[in-house]
Design a protein around this motif. Structure first.
Motif: not given
Length: 314
Positions: A166-168, A172-174, A235-236, A267-268
């Motif tokens: 969800g973070l990915s 993708s748009y931020v 973020q890792t 999805d978060i």
């Protein structure tokens, strides 16, 4: 103090000065209801959103609360940070401390959507854990620091465990410098990247767009600092795991009743995490909304009723 009746359809705009290692910045906040009501509801938005996301909820609750909806630094009417490395939860928590000190609530309830929930959890964790770590100053000090008077907290589609997929998707748009020739094109874009918000009519999508895009030199551009994507991209898995450990500690020690709101298709916030949150904190309960992902917009009657009944329960 009980709130007086209010019929305002537009909020008041104020600001508070906050500090970061790079300097000072102003955080704007939108305020509804009686400014003398010491029962405050602080509503904090998601990553790329603004405090105006809560307009419908705030209008519903403004006779019960002084409803305060900040634009987190870098968004909306707030200043952009000098150093984009400051676009992280610890800085946002520090900013909220300044805001709470300004508001001086007798009771503070919290509604946090996505990032706003993480900020609330970080603030509650700091307020809970810091007294034991603060050295005494004896009779020459200022005395015990006042506790933040938390009442009830709503966590809107967020929890201590962060779904990397969800973070990915969000990443993708931020930060993309996308510009549109018309407001309707901006609306279409917001609808396309925000399907998790669930179904809304044309007016609803327009309302969800008008404060996150603004007109500049004849084009509609994002109403936030695109540089906030920089720390988000760094973020890792290791950093996320370390953050989750701290967030779970704060959740386990959360001293007030909590409502977890989950979009059924989120999805978060996974079903497993939501269930774990309830099992690890006896004061928490969860409500789920069908046909919604990340995140419920708190604009529908069903979602607003869930928040209102929880916050105003005896």
């Amino acid at each position: 103090m009980s709130a007086i009746a209010h019929s305002a359809t537009e909020p008041r705009l104020n600001s508070v000065t906050c500090a970061s290692p790079a300097g000072l910045h102003r955080m704007a906040y939108w305020e509804w209801g009686d400014p003398d009501n010491d029962r405050v509801l602080l509503c904090v938005h998601g990553l790329t959103r603004t405090g105006r996301d809560f307009d419908v909820l705030a209008q519903t609750l403004q006779n019960d609360y002084r409803v305060v909806c900040p634009d987190v630094a870098g968004r909306g009417r707030s200043d952009w940070l000098i150093d984009p490395a400051g676009y992280v939860v610890p800085q946002y928590v520090a900013d909220m401390v300044a805001l709470v000190a300004r508001l001086a609530p007798g009771r503070l309830d919290w509604v946090g959507t996505s990032m706003g929930g993480l900020i609330g959890l970080g603030l509650a964790g700091a307020a809970t854990m810091s007294p034991a770590l603060r050295p005494g100053r004896g009779r020459w000090g200022l005395g015990a620091a006042p506790d933040i008077p938390f009442g009830r907290m709503v966590f809107n589609d967020i929890g201590p465990a962060l779904n990397l997929d969800g973070l990915s998707r969000i990443g993708s748009y931020v930060g993309q410098d996308i510009r549109f020739a018309s407001f309707q094109q901006a609306v279409d874009y917001v609808q396309a990247v925000s399907q998790g918000f669930g179904p809304h009519d044309a007016a609803g999508w327009a309302a969800l767009t008008e404060h996150v895009f603004h007109e500049q030199d004849g084009q509609w551009v994002k109403h936030y600092d695109l540089r906030m994507a920089q720390p988000f991209a760094l973020q890792t898995p290791q950093a996320t795991a370390a953050a989750e450990t701290l967030l779970w500690q704060a959740w386990d020690h959360l001293p007030v009743p909590a409502l977890i709101m989950r979009g059924e298709q989120s999805d978060i916030l996974s079903t497993q995490t939501a269930q774990q949150m309830v099992s690890r904190n006896a004061r928490a309960r969860c409500v789920e909304f069908a046909g919604v992902g990340h995140a419920p917009t708190l604009r529908s009657g069903e979602q607003i009723d869930a928040v209102r009944q929880f916050l105003l329960a005896p």
